[in-house]
Design a protein around this motif. Structure first.
Motif, mmCIF file in Angstrom:
data_model
loop_
_atom_site.group_PDB
_atom_site.id
_atom_site.type_symbol
_atom_site.label_atom_id
_atom_site.label_comp_id
_atom_site.label_asym_id
_atom_site.label_seq_id
_atom_site.Cartn_x
_atom_site.Cartn_y
_atom_site.Cartn_z
ATOM 1 N N GLU A 106 -2.496 -7.813 0.849
ATOM 2 C CA GLU A 106 -2.724 -6.646 0.166
ATOM 3 C C GLU A 106 -1.190 -5.994 -0.514
ATOM 4 O O GLU A 106 -1.381 -5.097 -1.506
ATOM 5 C CB GLU A 106 -4.340 -6.394 0.406
ATOM 6 N N MET A 117 0.378 -5.621 -3.265
ATOM 7 C CA MET A 117 -0.308 -5.562 -4.527
ATOM 8 C C MET A 117 0.101 -3.592 -4.789
ATOM 9 O O MET A 117 0.268 -2.952 -5.764
ATOM 10 C CB MET A 117 -1.667 -5.899 -4.558
ATOM 11 N N LEU A 118 -0.713 -2.980 -3.555
ATOM 12 C CA LEU A 118 -0.412 -1.405 -3.524
ATOM 13 C C LEU A 118 1.092 -1.463 -3.323
ATOM 14 O O LEU A 118 1.064 0.137 -4.106
ATOM 15 C CB LEU A 118 -0.727 -1.272 -1.498
ATOM 16 N N GLU A 162 2.800 -2.035 -5.617
ATOM 17 C CA GLU A 162 3.638 -2.307 -6.950
ATOM 18 C C GLU A 162 2.449 -0.999 -8.332
ATOM 19 O O GLU A 162 2.995 -0.912 -8.919
ATOM 20 C CB GLU A 162 2.766 -3.721 -7.609
#
Lengths: 311, 311, 311, 311, 311, 311
Positions: free
Chosen positions: C237, C240-241, C243
């Motif tokens: 994850e 995504m964080l 980004e």
């Protein structure tokens, strides 16, 4: 003698003028010159003084009255005064700054007499006392200050003229809409802009003061009402109501009022202020526009041009 | 005893609760009932009291502590307390309102002690005197008032907690950016929200006062600074600077500041206030959100949902 | 030798200067001339080179260091350098471009050393590896690029200075608000603006590249994180964080962030970026302003003027 | 069997329906019940299942196909299904979820065949290779995903239908305005919304994924283009151009595009996307509106009602 | 003879040009001169005529064709024509204004023939009669008027070119989306901008008329439809629908449409108008831009620069 | 008999009422009932008619006068009428719809007489003839129509009352600002809202007509002026000026005026309209508010609450 702002290309000039602004410059060829903004009661015009040395710079600062001979010419679509002769006042010449700055059409004494009559119609003793206290405190400046640096009533005694004209309109509106509290509305009109005597520097070459920039005339006046109430030992609801009238008179947050009007009298004050300011701008802009033509763009009226009808 | 706001569907209730709001109603069938909002330190919950006659209406107004037996159920997706038994306090029961309202995590006395330390770092005597004068005047309310009616620090002593937390952040920022005037920034933090003790009604069932609505905490405090300076016979530039700090701390006109920040310390005050308020909201919203899930929409954060990461 | 930007009207000039911009022109009389923007570490000034023929145009393009003799004069209210003598460098003169461009106050090596320390505090291995990977890839440019073409940190090594200063502030804020994930916030600070090394052309005569215009530093960096994760075979994850941290750091859509912050760390990154950029602008603007005066209007601060207090 | 969304008050129901949403509730009298959203290809309707105990909750979760007997009635101005009989499917009943969800009018295979023809018109090898690569990677989802959770093409294969319809319009526009680069515009249409297969959860009970919320389909696709180019070892300007097409297709920052269109093909993509989405919404809203009447307010069309003419 | 707008610095000029604008001026040294804007079909250029006395002012007003000898030079980054020789036309020279103004690429007769074909596709007799009536009434002006004073189709016959091009696009869109009423959309395209023949002054030196400023082409045309219907004794719903098509074609209130589109055909008219106007602007801006470069900022496209790809 | 809108919980009802709205419903238990909005001159109230079968639905549609016996009760904080007895009128009962709808305080005949006096002050024959022509054409509706569906003057003859009150204010303003053209301003006031007699459906259960929605009262009236001028064979500038007065009276584009005011009289019309509408709303809202309290939020006044002072 016609006013400087009414002349056309080719007219010759031979009159006293006030130097409103004075700046040194240098031509693309390296020669020193001065740019002067010169004014009389009719308005102002730009002028160039070529080959201006240190002596000229010393003789012609802003705020000085001079005598000018010259001619009006067109420079890139704007009128300019071409100076042929310039000299400081002689000791025996008695023309003063006040003879050369724009001011209200009606004499300030006459305006103030009319303005004062409205006090007699305020019945509520707390509202009456606070309002009179503040007007007395700033009476001298109120007589001469403009209401703004530009746009509307931006001339000597403009503030007094604006408030007096607004009082006339407030009276009509109270007559037509009798649920309005006349005391509150009159006091609101009287107090709403007096903070400008601290926000602005004065009737000549008007600029914002540091306090004007950092606090604004609205907050300055709210504090004055608070202090007047303390001094007069008044603590009824009237204090809060008057403070709200002043606080909200720009109508919304984006225009500098931290609270929108929440009294019907405050809502009306906002409209009366707008109507009087706009009529002042429009009257002058249209008077300079031929029938069938549009005025120049008026920044304070959303940059609109107005049409002067032919009927 | 778990807090009322931490229970789940099916849990039974047997505890003291404060009636935060009390409203009469009538069912579609014409039967009278009451809607109660009941709270303890953990939060609040809605409850229905069926077949509530005049006796019940008299016994259970807002502001009263009661003892409740009942059960948590789901009503249209929201938790509701189903009351099975309700009674007023007996004379020998000593539980008070203060035991059932939310308040700052840290005790108010401890917060105040930390808060007071920052006064010693203010060197400028005018700033120091005005700030101390105002804090003393409103000290009692400052100890207990919330910082808002909702959104952030909306509990007893929330105002003091918010200001103390902001002072910590102000200290760090002054250390990192030494061109900031520490005296101005600390005094700005201390004074900026104290007007809330007049704008709001108090720590219980907090609402806006009429004065709060018509004038707002910003203008109330500016007038207080003006009066403090008059009383203390201070008229240096510090008065204007402190007034500007308070006036501009909402950052722009749309947010209720009639002037945008024009001091670097005022700009920083705006940021510090925002950071502390948002961290307070986010901390609580995220603590109620499982990892991998989003919080409910947070109105005061532009209606955003925030993600609680799984890492 | 004083810096070119510190001189006053009448001061004479005799020093090396870098030609930042070079344009041909023709006078109203039809004579060719050149307009040069000349700079040293203190700033830049405009100069006219009269009677400039083809030879001059060839000799004095942008990017060249020259030796100038001349004098400072006032041209329409702005300072201008009047060139009396100009020549290219002689082979034995060793002054280079880097000696004449503005750069961070602290040497870039020292900044980078401090900057690197923050890596050691990142515990999460995925975050740590992606961040180090990207910093290594762009390390050379990171050492010298500005953070912008104008407004703030718009000088050599400005990007590194900005990020290092932000890391200091991030550390303080993590200490004060312990629910923040330190790893995410530090990595967000480090990565958020590195895309500028592709968006901008470099430390000298900085302009936007075509890729910078069409994609922007935010999207460039999101793609870099995606590619780094692919290369390092990381798919937790964290990707995504990180980004999202980069994507949302301008705070809202109108400012170029396609998503508003939805992580508390992203919200803080937005604030930290703003505080550091604004303090950099304010520090420089106020250092050029006398006490009691206002700065010039600062475009990137909503066109506000700031007041420099007298206390 | 008529579709569930075409029935009127008083019509009886006897058909298979898919449970789209299932929620437990309790009446004001404390009795448990369930609220079901039931759907078939024609649309959906709300139903109440009274006296629903644990058994019912277990039997009727979302995602299950059931057989229902009942009647349509009006509840506060909206249609509601009154359930008289409900049962799970028997083992021998072969009706599936795909038989009960809305989908594109044209079968997805036929759409895909038409969609695929446009690849043959793309001449530029880099654009062609990247586009085919990405379509192949997500082909399976592209066949079944909707284009949105609501508003337009919010049904199975809606994404494919939307893109195919846009390609037809793109072809017409390229024919009429020959300066457009057909390769870029076709590829832009094809790629612009494929990121939705990651942003959304799938064709049934469609919601946003965490990645969809935090990154959005625009950024997801830009990263996919970047990765495709890396994998295919393409680094021409085409990569940047395709990324810009996707990045800017919402037209402005407020709509989630971090860059406004800066290619004429990107500007056209924005228009084509809008026209096709709006025609899809309007066609359906007007088909449910009598001539001479207005549609209900359409949120995604600025909350406007549209008039269905009588001519 | 190359067009005046295609020349470069140093090119010599020897051709007929139309004086588009003529203004008197005076140099900083007090010498009179004239500024002329001179044009041919390729565009326009500024020129200075030095030492221009009353004779020159009389000979060279706007609207006159002259013969010029001179040379192109650079003045502050813009091209300027340096006049060496200028003379009025001799009686035997037959070049006319129409030979020197920009106009549509396709001859107006050919455009009108194509434009007329679309009438045959309108089946509804009321729509057909009203549309033909209005086109006949303004046919002469429709043949020559521009569609605007600047931005798009701002040349002779630009209005006819714009409408014809829009009709082609309307035809494609009706083919792709068959629920659209072709009659309404075609008539909307034809009528929407014809009011410009009253709003604007004509094809040469186009400005807004007083009526154009005060009423606008939208309201002018709505009244024309109303009057046409009265004259033709038509009072079906078609009148209202056509008026709405015209009224709403700017899409929203801020753009001058007092009603947003509430017919699907009105919504499409808004898009078709936009697409055709923007393609007209982009085609010309990109044709003047090298591959790999950005166009100048285009005001009517939100001040964006567009990129001309190298592929 | 007290008005229905002045009753309190527990008051009994025994009077004639007009059914303003009538809707069928079904309880959560499946029983049919009707919701009626019932009104008399004092206002309206909601009522439930339980166990209402087909007979009731037939007997009690909207627009019918009935006799009701019942009681006022509180339902979720709003007053509701609990019907105990309801019956249609008997043939001998003569109460009519006009006896039960709200209307202007002053009788419409008296208003019209005052309204008509202003015609005598219009001197310009073209303005006078056009204005009289249109008033005559719509005189019947002007006597009875409301000025709006809600917010201000939303009752029978409200339109006439609004215009007459505005004429009084216009007269005062013309007296105070003599540069205003009285003819234009009076005619503007008279014509500005008459289009509402086509935009709205009539004095009972007022809704927007299709033409009202698609064209709006502003455009409807502009076309009427155009047609009146054609019929009267007037083509002076007055036609354009009157059209502009009507067109611009909402003040800006966002409010539905396609042109901002460009005549000083148009600017004043905008203010007069606003003042009169707001005073109408405020008078009624404040009359229902105790001193020391705030009104409910007023949507058409930016959702503000107004304070009713205690002085």
């Amino acid at each position: 003698m016609s006013g400087i702002a009414t002349l056309k290309v080719g007219d010759s000039v031979d009159q006293y003028l006030l130097i409103k602004q004075s700046t040194k410059g240098v031509t693309t060829m390296g020669k020193p010159f001065m740019t002067l903004i010169l004014q009389d009661k009719s308005g102002s015009i730009e002028a160039k003084l070529w080959d201006a040395g240190e002596e000229q710079v010393r003789l012609y600062p802003a705020g000085i009255v001079v005598h000018i001979g010259g001619e009006i010419q067109d420079y890139r679509g704007k009128l300019q005064l071409r100076i042929k002769q310039i000299r400081p006042l002689r000791p025996d010449e008695t023309i003063g700054v006040e003879d050369l700055i724009q001011s209200s059409e009606t004499p300030k004494e006459q305006l103030y007499e009319e303005f004062s009559q409205y006090f007699f119609e305020i019945k509520n003793p707390n509202i009456s006392r606070i309002t009179r206290h503040i007007v007395r405190k700033f009476q001298e400046q109120l007589m001469t200050f403009p209401a703004a640096t530009k746009n509307h009533h931006e001339y000597a005694s403009g503030l007094l003229e604006h408030e007096t004209s607004m009082l006339r309109l407030a009276k009509s509106i109270c007559d037509l809409y009798p649920t309005l509290n006349r005391d509150l509305l009159y006091a609101g009109v009287i107090l709403h802009d007096i903070g400008k005597v601290i926000e602005l520097s004065g009737p000549i070459s008007t600029v914002y003061t540091a306090k004007g920039n950092l606090l604004g005339h609205i907050n300055i006046m709210v504090s004055e009402i608070e202090k007047a109430a303390a001094e007069l030992e008044i603590d009824g609801e009237e204090v809060m109501l008057l403070e709200h009238m002043v606080l909200s008179h720009h109508g919304k947050e984006e225009y500098g009022s931290p609270k929108k009007p929440m009294l019907q009298e405050a809502e009306m004050l906002f409209y009366i202020d707008n109507i009087d300011a706009k009529m002042n701008m429009l009257k002058r802009a249209l008077s300079k526009t031929e029938p069938g033509e549009f005025t120049e763009r008026l920044f304070a009226l959303d940059n609109r041009s107005f049409y002067n009808p032919t009927i």
